[in-house]
Design a protein around this motif. Sequence first.
Motif, PDB file in Angstrom:
ATOM      1  N   LEU A  60       6.559  -3.594  -4.394  1.00  0.00           N
ATOM      2  CA  LEU A  60       7.256  -4.882  -4.428  1.00  0.00           C
ATOM      3  C   LEU A  60       6.444  -5.968  -3.736  1.00  0.00           C
ATOM      4  N   LEU A  61       5.806  -5.640  -2.611  1.00  0.00           N
ATOM      5  CA  LEU A  61       4.967  -6.619  -1.916  1.00  0.00           C
ATOM      6  C   LEU A  61       3.775  -7.005  -2.773  1.00  0.00           C
ATOM      7  N   SER A  62       3.231  -6.006  -3.444  1.00  0.00           N
ATOM      8  CA  SER A  62       2.095  -6.290  -4.321  1.00  0.00           C
ATOM      9  C   SER A  62       2.505  -7.186  -5.477  1.00  0.00           C
ATOM     10  N   ALA A  63       3.715  -6.937  -6.004  1.00  0.00           N
ATOM     11  CA  ALA A  63       4.186  -7.726  -7.146  1.00  0.00           C
ATOM     12  C   ALA A  63       4.477  -9.161  -6.765  1.00  0.00           C
ATOM     13  N   THR A  64       4.862  -9.372  -5.505  1.00  0.00           N
ATOM     14  CA  THR A  64       5.168 -10.739  -5.065  1.00  0.00           C
ATOM     15  C   THR A  64       3.943 -11.440  -4.497  1.00  0.00           C
ATOM     16  N   GLY A  65       2.809 -10.719  -4.392  1.00  0.00           N
ATOM     17  CA  GLY A  65       1.582 -11.341  -3.905  1.00  0.00           C
ATOM     18  C   GLY A  65       1.572 -11.554  -2.414  1.00  0.00           C
ATOM     19  N   VAL A  66       2.410 -10.876  -1.647  1.00  0.00           N
ATOM     20  CA  VAL A  66       2.439 -11.040  -0.194  1.00  0.00           C
ATOM     21  C   VAL A  66       1.107 -10.582   0.386  1.00  0.00           C
TER      22      VAL A  66
END
Length: 243
Positions: A60-66
């Motif tokens: 999820l963090l990867s998908a949001t670009g965090v």
Amino acid sequence: MRTDTTVRDVMHREFLGVSESDSLPEAAALLVDEETNCLVVVRGGEPVGRLESRDALDALLSATGVGDESKAAASPEDRTVGDVMGPPLPAVSPDDSLAAVEERLVAEGADRVVAVDDGEAVGVVTDGDALAAGAPRTGAGAEGFGDESAAADPRSDGTVLSTAAAADSDAERGAEATMDPEAAERTAAATRDEPAGTDGGADSPAGAPSGASTQGVCENCGALVPDLVTANGQAVCPNCREI
């Protein structure tokens, strides 16, 4: 402790499962709501993978670009469980023993196993379940549990005395070797009234048989000794008599 406890006896028949096509954010929300760190991924009842909270969070963090906006991928809502799921949990039979479950947990480095019957997941057993049910860690680990003789005190004649019995015996011997002050005084008075022994030329009361001795409290040093003698009109121990 029962030694015939099986997976069927302790497994959770109602476990948390998702399918490969489920939305990853929804699966992550299920992990949070149920306060668990792993979901079983099933395909028509067959366990085909696992979704761990760490993998879901990373995805999820990867998908949001965090952390790096340049690496932002598709929207989190477009990710599915199948995109990030890990390998299936170790599988056991409902009839396997808890000892076998523990061996699998250690060998696989997992914190839970899935019980599979006829190709379908029917339950889950965690490491906490195995520990709470008392699965033995080694074949010899449970031997002697609750057996007094396991911590026994060997006697010189070959008999064995349990720890509790040995403690009672020591207490009795200590009581026999201890006298209260009144009892000691009575013993000393009896010693003065009764004929006392003599040794090496020491004086003794009139009429006392030569060589006789008795237990009592030394009138000079106060020690309780088994062989009081009379010297200079006093019942004393051999050490005080020589002074």
